[in-house]
Design a protein around this motif. Structure first.
Motif, short mmCIF file in Angstrom:
data_model
loop_
_atom_site.label_atom_id
_atom_site.label_comp_id
_atom_site.label_asym_id
_atom_site.label_seq_id
_atom_site.Cartn_x
_atom_site.Cartn_y
_atom_site.Cartn_z
N ARG A 158 0.83 -1.21 0.00
CA ARG A 158 0.00 0.00 0.00
C ARG A 158 0.87 1.26 0.00
NH1 ARG A 158 -5.40 -0.39 1.07
NH2 ARG A 158 -6.19 -2.50 1.41
N TYR A 159 1.91 1.27 0.81
CA TYR A 159 2.80 2.43 0.83
C TYR A 159 3.55 2.54 -0.49
CZ TYR A 159 6.31 5.73 2.54
OH TYR A 159 7.12 6.84 2.70
N GLU A 169 -5.66 12.90 -7.10
CA GLU A 169 -7.10 12.75 -6.94
C GLU A 169 -7.46 12.61 -5.46
OE1 GLU A 169 -10.65 9.60 -8.16
OE2 GLU A 169 -8.81 9.69 -9.37
N PHE A 170 -6.63 11.89 -4.71
CA PHE A 170 -6.90 11.75 -3.27
C PHE A 170 -6.87 13.10 -2.58
CE2 PHE A 170 -5.05 11.69 0.99
CZ PHE A 170 -6.00 10.95 1.68
N TYR A 171 -5.84 13.91 -2.86
CA TYR A 171 -5.72 15.18 -2.15
C TYR A 171 -6.79 16.17 -2.58
CZ TYR A 171 -1.44 13.43 -0.10
OH TYR A 171 -0.55 12.68 0.62
N ALA A 191 -8.72 1.97 -2.82
CA ALA A 191 -7.69 2.31 -3.80
C ALA A 191 -6.38 1.57 -3.57
CB ALA A 191 -7.44 3.81 -3.77
N ASN A 192 -6.33 0.68 -2.55
CA ASN A 192 -5.12 -0.07 -2.20
C ASN A 192 -3.95 0.87 -1.88
OD1 ASN A 192 -3.88 -2.53 -1.64
ND2 ASN A 192 -2.94 -2.64 -3.67
N LEU A 193 -4.25 1.91 -1.11
CA LEU A 193 -3.25 2.87 -0.67
C LEU A 193 -3.14 2.82 0.85
CD1 LEU A 193 -4.47 5.87 -2.87
CD2 LEU A 193 -2.42 4.50 -3.29
N TYR A 196 -3.05 6.42 6.14
CA TYR A 196 -2.33 7.09 7.22
C TYR A 196 -1.13 7.87 6.68
CZ TYR A 196 0.40 7.64 11.52
OH TYR A 196 1.13 8.15 12.58
N GLU A 197 -0.35 7.25 5.80
CA GLU A 197 0.81 7.93 5.24
C GLU A 197 0.39 9.05 4.29
OE1 GLU A 197 3.98 7.62 6.01
OE2 GLU A 197 3.55 6.08 7.50
N LEU A 198 -0.70 8.85 3.54
CA LEU A 198 -1.21 9.92 2.69
C LEU A 198 -1.62 11.11 3.54
CD1 LEU A 198 -3.45 7.95 0.15
CD2 LEU A 198 -1.35 9.21 -0.38
N LEU A 199 -2.27 10.84 4.66
CA LEU A 199 -2.71 11.91 5.54
C LEU A 199 -1.51 12.66 6.12
CD1 LEU A 199 -5.12 13.29 6.88
CD2 LEU A 199 -5.00 11.60 8.71
N LYS A 200 -0.51 11.94 6.57
CA LYS A 200 0.71 12.58 7.09
C LYS A 200 1.34 13.49 6.03
CE LYS A 200 3.80 9.91 8.74
NZ LYS A 200 4.61 8.69 8.98
#
Length: 700
Positions: A158-159, A169-171, A191-193, A196-200
């Protein structure tokens, strides 16, 4: 709002007390956001109450609908991880995954370079042909390294997708509205992401962050948290909601423990370790374990060992003079070249073993990231021997029963919250601490270590004629009186009168869950009784209660329903507080009183310790409970205090036992002293004036 903004410009802290339901959140958040946008600051609003987090999200969404702001709601990794790994494992997975992606990017760049050199060599450039050979060789090495990484080392898929995919698109979705951690988890799951890391990665430079206390009060988490925000501490404004809880939360975050099981794990680890330092490390760790066990075993009197249950129970080891009993036992049990020297070797070995475990996990040699109990034990023992004699620290032993028998743990309990909060407040741009129960302000300033904050207090803002506060002349519910049948009969009848003469639901708060259960079983009125019990989900019970229209909820003043939860309008009409909810006055609380007396009293004034540590926090509990009803100008209700210690007329007679003077002046001026048998008439008249009886009122 104007005064708060001026304080932020001047980099001052703000203590802001406002009655429940009067709009403290918006009054703090709006000027903070406006100033933050103008001055390039990030606003962090934080609470330790889940209900308030939901309220913050609603407020932020309302603001965003009028004036777009970039907001994130942050929650810890444990609740957002899709593969359920611990912090250390996650860190190792991130490192190896990023290493893989970096190598793949290097390959892409080298392939581009190789293509350019190939074109140049075809044109007859001999130097290009030679350089291309070197690039091809480097490419082969990288490809071999990547194959080894993918086959032998642990990565997070995922990372990996975060790092290699298009996340625009996520942001875009994230900043369209105020998204909850659950929203982000679901999006990332589909989305298989890694959400938590996207949010950080998406927190840098945002306008507003909603989070829990521990992101600010835990020094290690705070350092990372500020780094994710991309802000220095002086560029952060923090709004603390339910700020009367900050002292206890800070104390909890500063407390350190070392369990007997960890000491056993360290000795097992050292026994298997082929290193010259292992003997020294085992010597000092073993001595501490021996001292721990001997100390709690020696503390047991006849039958006490058999009475130990599954909850941690304190064993007092503090002594009036000199070191505590555990430290003395450790020094007696230790033999060797000097425990400081052995501790240095234990720490050095522990750090090396910890690095080995991390590398083994990264290399795929292990499926989990192993912890190092030697490092944990040695670090704690070092801190114990240095800090257990420091002012404001209380060394204590705990014992509990497990499947294998009685076990113990050592604990360094921090008595003075300002040891945690003062450094934090000093490094932030400003803080706004808001609550319905912050007064007396001088005590809050002392306890938290605030220097000349702006103080603002707004009492009851709603029409006085729509509320009544009755102080009922029932016997003081001292612990020695609670089992008295006559006292129970008087209190029980008074509760039943309050419930019967309430046109709707009644909240009944008690000093403990045990007392709540006692009067729940005694209740014989027509209203439906509900019992809140420890360890059970209170939100489901709350929803059942508010769905009823003639019910009484029995709960503890120390439970989750006593603050941060609204009971608007028909959800609850009356609130009853039975007794004064003093905490259990054990050795730990006495240590807090001594620390407060030493820090804030004059010439060892013990009264300061009692006032700061016990009486004021206790009255705040009562005031919080009273604030559960009457939440708007149209709302109305009665607040009933069942204990003569709340009365003003016998304040002088009760002396130190009275808590009347601990209420703010405008609140105690509304206390109507009343005899138990007259309460029903008073409530009948009040609710008749409010025209709130659906039919004929009950007959006294």
């Amino acid at each position: 709002m104007g005064r708060i903004r001026e304080a932020l410009v001047e980099q001052r802290d703000v203590l802001f007390e406002g009655a429940c339901g009067t709009g403290k959140t918006l009054a703090s958040l709006v000027p903070a956001l406006e100033y933050g946008r103008a001055a390039g600051k990030t606003v962090v609003i934080t609470t330790n109450v889940h209900q308030q987090t939901r309220q913050f999200i609603e407020e932020a969404r309302a603001i965003n609908a009028q004036e777009p702001i970039r907001s994130v709601v942050f929650r810890g990794k444990a609740s957002m991880c899709h593969i359920d790994v611990g912090y250390e494992e996650c860190q190792a997975l991130r490192d190896t995954t990023r290493e893989l992606v970096d190598k793949q990017q290097d390959i892409a760049e080298l392939e581009q370079r190789e293509s350019e050199l190939l074109d140049a060599s075809k044109d007859g450039n001999g130097e290009a042909a030679e350089a291309r050979g070197a690039v091809m060789e480097e490419l082969d090495d990288l490809e071999t390294s990547i194959e080894a990484l993918q086959e032998e080392r642990n990565i997070c898929d995922r990372y990996y997708n975060n790092l290699t995919g298009d996340t625009d698109e996520f942001y875009s979705w994230l900043y369209e509205d105020v998204r909850t951690p659950d929203d982000i988890y679901e999006y990332a799951h589909e989305a298989n992401l890694c959400g938590y890391e996207l949010l950080k990665d998406g927190m840098e430079g945002v306008d507003l962050v909603v989070c829990n206390y521990h992101h600010l009060l835990d020094s290690m988490i705070r350092e990372q948290f500020f780094r994710w925000l991309g802000r220095d501490p002086e560029d952060i404004i923090v709004v603390f909601d339910e700020a009367h809880n900050v002292a206890d939360a800070a104390r909890d975050h500063a407390t350190r423990t070392l369990a007997e099981r960890t000491l056993d794990g360290a000795l097992d680890e050292l026994d298997e370790c082929d290193d010259a330092r292992a003997e020294s490390a085992a010597n000092v760790v073993g001595a501490f374990r021996t001292a721990l066990v001997d100390t709690y075993e020696d503390s047991f009197g006849f039958g006490e060992r058999e009475a130990v249950d599954e909850e941690w129970d304190d064993v007092s080891i503090d002594r009036e003079e000199g070191r505590d009993e555990l430290s003395v036992a450790f020094l007696q049990a230790y033999t060797g070249q000097g425990f400081d020297t052995d501790l240095e070797e234990a720490l050095a070995l522990g750090e090396e073993l910890d690095r080995r475990y991390e590398q083994a996990y990264k290399d795929g040699e292990t499926t989990t990231r192993k912890e190092c109990p030697t490092l944990t034990a040695a670090a704690f023992i070092e801190e114990w021997m240095e800090s257990s004699v420091a002012p404001g620290q209380y060394p204590v032993l705990g014992v509990r029963r497990t499947e294998t028998g009685v076990v113990g743990r050592a604990e360094l309990y921090t008595c003075l919250p300002r040891q945690v909060t003062e450094p934090l407040f000093e490094e932030l741009h400003s803080t706004i601490l808001m609550s319905a129960t912050l007064r007396p302000f001088d005590v809050t300033e002392d306890v938290l270590g605030l220097e000349e904050p702006l103080t603002m207090a707004y009492g009851e803002q709603f029409p006085e004629e729509r509320r009544r506060t009755y102080a009922v002349e029932t016997p003081a519910l001292f612990a020695s009186k609670r089992d008295d049948p006559a006292v129970q009969e008087t209190v029980g009848e008074t509760i039943e009168d309050a419930v019967r003469f309430t046109p709707g639901n009644t909240l009944a708060f008690f000093p403990s869950y045990a007392e709540a259960e006692r009067y729940y079983h005694r209740f014989s009125g027509d209203s439906t009784p509900y019992l809140d019990e420890p360890g059970k989900r209170a939100e489901e019970l709350r929803q059942e209660f508010v769905a009823d229209d003639d019910a009484v909820l029995f709960t503890s003043l120390w439970g989750t329903l006593a603050e941060g939860v609204s009971f608007d309008d028909d959800d609850a009409r009356s609130v009853v507080v039975v007794g004064v909810p003093y905490p259990h006055l054990d050795d730990r609380m006495e240590a807090v009183q001594r620390a407060y007396a030493g820090a804030f009293g004059e010439d060892g004034d013990d009264d300061a310790g009692w006032r700061y540590a016990v009486e004021i926090p206790t009255v705040r509990k009562t005031r919080q409970a009273l604030g559960r009803v009457i939440r708007s100008p149209e709302d109305f209700g009665a607040r009933v205090l069942i204990d003569e210690r709340y009365m003003g007329s016998n304040h002088a007679e009760l002396g130190d036992y009275s808590v009347y003077s601990s209420f703010p002046a405008e609140e105690r001026s509304e206390h109507i002293d009343i005899a138990p048998e007259k309460l029903k008439f008073a409530m009948l008249n009040f609710y008749t004036d409010m025209d709130s009886w659906g039919g004929d009122p009950p007959t006294p």
